[in-house]
Every structure is written in structure tokens, then in C-alpha cells.
Design an enzyme around this catalytic site. Sequence first.
Site, mmCIF file in Angstrom:
data_model
loop_
_atom_site.group_PDB
_atom_site.id
_atom_site.type_symbol
_atom_site.label_atom_id
_atom_site.label_comp_id
_atom_site.label_asym_id
_atom_site.label_seq_id
_atom_site.Cartn_x
_atom_site.Cartn_y
_atom_site.Cartn_z
ATOM 1 C CB SER A 191 -69.553 108.680 54.033
ATOM 2 O OG SER A 191 -70.249 108.310 55.217
ATOM 3 N N GLY A 230 -72.149 105.460 55.562
ATOM 4 C CA GLY A 230 -72.289 105.163 56.982
ATOM 5 C C GLY A 230 -73.689 105.457 57.497
ATOM 6 C CB CYS A 247 -61.060 115.040 53.926
ATOM 7 S SG CYS A 247 -62.283 114.157 52.942
ATOM 8 C CB CYS A 266 -61.483 106.904 56.118
ATOM 9 S SG CYS A 266 -61.286 108.283 54.959
#
Length: 369
Positions: free
Chosen positions: A22, A24, A114, A210
Site C-alpha cells: 500500500s 506504508g 475493501c 483512507c
Amino acid sequence: MFTGDFQLSGPLEKRRIVVAMSGGVDSSVVAALAARTGAETIGVTLQLYDHGEAVGRAGSCCAGRDIRDARAVCDRLGIAHYVFDHESSFRETVIDDFADTYLAGRTPIPCVKCNMGPKFTDLFALARDLGADCLATGHYVQRVEGAEGPELHKGADPARDQSYFLFATTSAQLDFLRFPLGGLPKARVREIAAEIGLGVAGKPDSQDICFVPDGDYASLVKKLRPEADTAGAIVDEAGTVLGAHKGLIHFTVGQRRGLEIGGSPEPLYVLRLDPATRDVVVGPKSALAVSAARIEGLNWIGGSHSGPLTAKVRSMARPVPARLDGDRVVFDAPEYGVAPGQAAVLYAGERVLGGGWITETERAEMVAA
């Protein structure tokens, strides 16, 4: 040096690990640990949205800036990195559902949607197409080999545990998934990122929702569903009008602040939202007591488990003793703040047994009567 456990048999040099990235620190460390095993490692990022200020905002994920960070990490590690555009799928299965759930007077959990859709279903297909032996993610949960196959357990760090959001993971998915960070605290993961020299070591965590710019979810819902901003009345359980509101999207079950109603002898809480009348029904905290919740879409990964269990009805709540009776989760003691649209996740100790979506609740007083 921590190397991570990807639970793969045979020489790892002959294995291929696909890592969901992602942008991160968590998924970046997973990619680094996978590469360190000697297995062929491939980073995959799904571009899920790219609207306006979200792409450059710290704390977002799967947008412009984060895709660049994921690519930079893969370049640093010397592994392949692919980006797949799944914006349309994400809008249909997550963002539209988020807006429609609020419109129906319920409280959505977009992170679960998600995981059920783009992150697992779509990524699974991509990982399979790439010939992967497993799909590794940066989630803080643990995959434990049990007598009946792999089990999903809470993350070792209670402050980071993400098992509530993964209750819909199927047994087939769990067989293919790996969670090498599940036994670590977040602070240690950042240390590993710094030791390896990853540029994202100090990057802020992504926010829960997000895809919402600046955290203003009400504005997003109004943009997608203008009718969600229709004003209505704040009423008590007898139907007496106590005030007015600017739209159901500003409220959730159990909420106390923002009602702006004075003159009540005791604090008032949101008891339920009525999308048909646009009413926000309020009452004392005692009226929030729930004895049972009806669920739909039960996903069971508990195998033959039939003993005691606990239920968690909000991501930040503590699991409480309960039992599963058909499509009902019955609590041993009254539970508060149980909201339709949220999930009831079932546990046996640290193990996730499954869960389902809360559709309606039963008042504790009704059962007692």
C-alpha cells in the site's frame, strides 16, 4: 535480525511470494522480509482511487504518493513492482456501498468491504496469475496452523490487532495468505524498516477511511448521494419532536455529542436512525442496552468449534461473552452501542471463528419483559 515466517515448505529459493503493498511501512517491511528469505518477491499495488487532495495527503493509501513510495521501496530492495488500476472496482464495492449504507441509516465499515473485495478477491486473482505460492500482507493478525487447517488469530499487539476487519476472510483465502508481522508490535516494525534503510520507516499510518479527503466523510456522501443531506427531526421513542438535524449522515447509534438538545433530565443518545422518516430517535443510555443482534452473511472459519465464544461488535470494543443461536448473536449481559451496518465478530480466545453483518438488534428490556 527478525526474518519473518512465511510458513512455506521446501527451499524458499524456489518459492515466489507476492506482497500486497500500500506504500506504508507495514507492507514495505513485509516485502523486505520476503526478499530476505531468498524467495522471488514481487510487490503488487492496487490503485484504488486518485481524487483531488487525497493523492498527496499524509495518511492516505493506494493513491498517487503511496504508489510512488511502494515503487521506491521495491527499487531499494531490487524486486519487481506492479501497479494495477482497480479504481472502478473500488468505487463500486467500497465507496458506493459506504454512501448507500449511510443512506440506509446504518454505520458502514469500509475497511472490511475493501478486504472482501479489491484487497483480497482482486489481489488473490493477480497473485495466482503471477504464479505465487502465497500472498503476504502487512496486517496485524496471525495465521496459526491448527488441527483442521490454518486458523486466523488476533495480532500479538492488542493496540494494533486488525482481526475485526478480517472476519470475512474465507478458509480458502487463509490457506493462501501470510501475515509475517502478526507477532510484532508496531514499534518493532518501524525499527526493522529503519535498520533496512527504508525511506518509509517514519511514515504516518494510513487512516481508517483512507479514501475520504480530510476525514470529512459527510461531504463525500453528500456528493455521491445528495439526498443523504435531507434534514429531519430528532424525536424521542414516543415520537415527540425534540429538535431538528441536517441529515442522517451526521449520526450513528450510540452517539451523544452533536444532538444540541437541552432540557433533558439525563443525557440523550442516538438509539436508531429511520431512513423512511428521516428521524433520529434518541433516548437515555439504558435504552441502548441490547440483548441480541441478528446478523446476515455469516462467514464461519471456526471449523468444528462448538464451545464458549465471545463477540466483538465494534472495532474498538472488547469481546464479550455470547453465544451463536442461528442467525442471532445472544449476549450474556446487555451490550451497548450495537449498530446495524457494523459487524459482529466471533472469537474463541485469540482465535477468530468468523462473523457477520448486524442487520437489527433486540432491546434488553424486551427480553426481560
